[in-house]
Write an enzyme that holds these catalytic residues in place. Structure first.
Site, mmCIF file in Angstrom:
data_model
loop_
_atom_site.group_PDB
_atom_site.id
_atom_site.type_symbol
_atom_site.label_atom_id
_atom_site.label_comp_id
_atom_site.label_asym_id
_atom_site.label_seq_id
_atom_site.Cartn_x
_atom_site.Cartn_y
_atom_site.Cartn_z
ATOM 1 N N ASP A 217 0.863 -1.215 0.112
ATOM 2 C CA ASP A 217 -0.182 -0.090 -0.228
ATOM 3 C C ASP A 217 0.819 1.235 -0.006
ATOM 4 O O ASP A 217 1.238 1.310 1.270
ATOM 5 C CB ASP A 217 -0.880 0.024 0.596
ATOM 6 C CG ASP A 217 -1.711 1.222 1.588
ATOM 7 O OD1 ASP A 217 -1.628 2.064 0.668
ATOM 8 O OD2 ASP A 217 -2.637 1.288 2.362
ATOM 9 N N CYS A 383 -8.629 5.893 10.410
ATOM 10 C CA CYS A 383 -9.224 5.335 9.614
ATOM 11 C C CYS A 383 -8.299 3.754 9.244
ATOM 12 O O CYS A 383 -7.496 3.286 8.959
ATOM 13 C CB CYS A 383 -9.062 5.284 7.559
ATOM 14 S SG CYS A 383 -10.031 6.381 6.937
HETATM 15 C C1 LIG Z 1 -2.128 3.979 4.093
HETATM 16 C C2 LIG Z 1 -3.497 4.335 3.316
HETATM 17 N N1 LIG Z 1 -3.472 4.100 2.096
HETATM 18 C C3 LIG Z 1 -5.057 3.632 1.599
HETATM 19 C C4 LIG Z 1 -6.148 4.873 1.753
HETATM 20 C C5 LIG Z 1 -6.867 4.984 1.659
HETATM 21 O O1 LIG Z 1 -6.835 6.589 0.220
HETATM 22 P P1 LIG Z 1 -7.845 6.620 -0.671
HETATM 23 O O2 LIG Z 1 -9.073 7.418 0.469
HETATM 24 O O3 LIG Z 1 -7.320 7.942 -1.408
HETATM 25 O O4 LIG Z 1 -8.767 5.828 -1.253
HETATM 26 C C6 LIG Z 1 -5.113 5.862 2.682
HETATM 27 C C7 LIG Z 1 -5.908 7.371 3.098
HETATM 28 O O5 LIG Z 1 -5.466 8.142 4.066
HETATM 29 C C8 LIG Z 1 -3.984 6.089 3.309
HETATM 30 O O6 LIG Z 1 -3.060 6.390 4.194
#
Ligand SMILES: Cc1ncc(COP(=O)(O)O)c(C=O)c1O
Length: 425
Positions: A217, A383
């Site tokens: 990720d 999140c």
């Molecule tokens: C580490 C990580 N993964 C995934 C995401 C998800 O990104 P998006 O909301 O643009 O799909 C975020 C967003 O904050 C993130 O920081």
């Protein structure tokens, strides 16, 4: 990974002039934007390219032979080439555009799901009872929930790496966690809550040894430091345009050549087919196979412009600047009484995202008082709720930095925190 050797080589004050929003006021104070891990601000160059595209080149892609359709297709495919070069992908055809990181990760999860429901699918993507998916405790919900759902659908088991007290990935159980039953390991490159930068080398080596695939990720890494998918050796990477000076509505799933073509489609519709009869369809090779319908054209073009902008600065310089700001901020925050940092407290192996708590003061109160002062931080679980559970807090306050962040803004944060303590202390 975070190099101390490269000095910051660009003029931050001059660069800030490219970002119209940074000139505005919030609650009577100059805006201090410290929420770039949430979404970054956009330079004029990106906004201009998107406006020009709509004004001059708007047409649908890959369908029209007319001039506007051809120009739009060239711009869209040109953005794909820029993305591929930015992460050192061997070919643009390995880059799938979607809406954001979340969609990119879900795309992969649903490809596994669809493969698991088909007997003649590629066994690398087929999951069932006894198989395992491995994530970590420091993942964003976007890299937890899709795998929980996939495991529920297939009967596979979800396992995870733990996080150490000082906010590092605990790899001590690597050989047990990643084993012959593992089909996929999906790990965050840089944590959006702890700031920790994970070096995936050992995990990649172990996963490949047991025949498992690896998704990284890259939502918080690709925007902030040079990322080379070939050097990392991962099989997939996901990232999102709005955190890297680009617009919302555009994200990327990169997959190693051969893997994407071995995956079943996820969304069906126009542009993803080879041929269609009333009885049956066959599917185009990647990336078209995974881009059903009219894609986010101008958003991809905007992402391409953001990549041009970052390349003009140089990703090593971006990294060096953020390293300096992070080191400065860690020192400055250490002077605030009762402040506790979650994650590494020194700048080595961490990025410019710092979560903290002030003893006895709820993060929402912290965020409110800071906003009164024009200082925009994020409060909540970001999140990444399992991290909050791990450290026994309901939420944290998070300050996050980018190319346009200055030490003066860090000073404004510290002054704001003093005010918070006066109001609630
Ligand atoms: C580490 C990580 N993964 C995934 C995401 C998800 O990104 P998006 O909301 O643009 O799909 C975020 C967003 O904050 C993130 O920081």
């Amino acid at each position: 990974m975070t190099s101390l050797a490269i000095p910051s080589t660009f003029d931050v004050a001059a660069l800030r002039a490219d970002f119209p929003i940074l000139g505005r006021e919030v609650n009577g104070h100059p805006l201090v934007y410290l929420d770039s891990a949430n979404t970054s601000q956009k330079p004029r160059q990106v906004l201009d390219v998107m406006r020009t595209h709509h004004e001059r080149h708007n047409g649908n892609v890959s369908r029209s032979v007319h001039t506007l359709g051809t120009e739009a297709t060239l711009a869209y495919e040109g953005a794909r080439e820029k993305v591929a070069a930015f992460i050192n992908a061997p070919a643009a055809s390995e880059v799938v555009f979607g809406k954001n990181s979340t969609e990119a990760i879900n795309l992969l999860a649903y490809a596994f799901s669809n493969a698991s429901a088909t007997a003649d699918s590629d066994p690398r993507f087929r999951l069932g009872p006894g198989d395992e998916v491995v994530i970590s405790e420091m993942e964003h919900h976007s890299n937890i929930v899709p795998w929980q759902l996939l495991c529920e659908r297939t009967g596979a088991t979800l396992r995870w790496f733990r996080v150490t007290d000082d906010g590092r990935l605990d790899e001590s159980e690597l050989d047990d966690l990643v084993n012959e039953r593992t089909k996929l390991v999906s790990i965050v490159h840089m944590s959006n809550i702890l700031g920790t930068i994970n070096d995936p080398a050992r995990i990649v080596a172990r996963a490949h040894e047991v025949g498992a695939l690896v998704l990284l990720d890259g939502s918080q890494s690709v925007p902030h430091f040079p990322v080379d998918v070939q050097a990392l050796g991962v099989d997939f990477i996901a990232f999102t345009g709005h955190k890297m000076l680009g617009p919302t509505g555009i994200g990327v799933l990169w997959g190693r050549a051969g893997l994407l073509d071995a995956m079943p489609p996820v969304l069906g519709g126009g542009s993803m087919i080879e041929t269609v009869t009333m009885e049956k369809s066959t599917f185009a090779p990647a990336p078209a196979r995974f881009e059903a319908g009219t894609p986010p054209i101008v958003e991809a073009v905007g992402l391409g412009a953001a990549i041009d902008y970052l390349n003009d600065i140089g990703m090593a310089a971006v990294q060096a600047h953020e390293h300096e700001i992070t080191a400065y901020a860690l020192e400055a925050l250490a002077t605030v009484p009762t402040l506790r940092i979650f994650g590494p407290t020194t700048p080595e192996g961490r990025g410019g995202t710092i979560s903290f708590a002030l003893e006895g003061i709820h993060p929402h109160d912290v965020g409110q008082v800071l906003d009164d002062e024009g200082v925009e931080v994020r409060v909540g679980h970001h999140c990444a709720r399992p991290v909050c559970v791990r450290y026994g807090v309901p939420a944290t306050t998070r300050a996050s930095f980018y190319v346009y962040t200055t030490t003066e803004e860090v000073d404004a944060l510290v002054r704001g925190l003093d005010r918070v303590r006066k109001v609630f202390g």
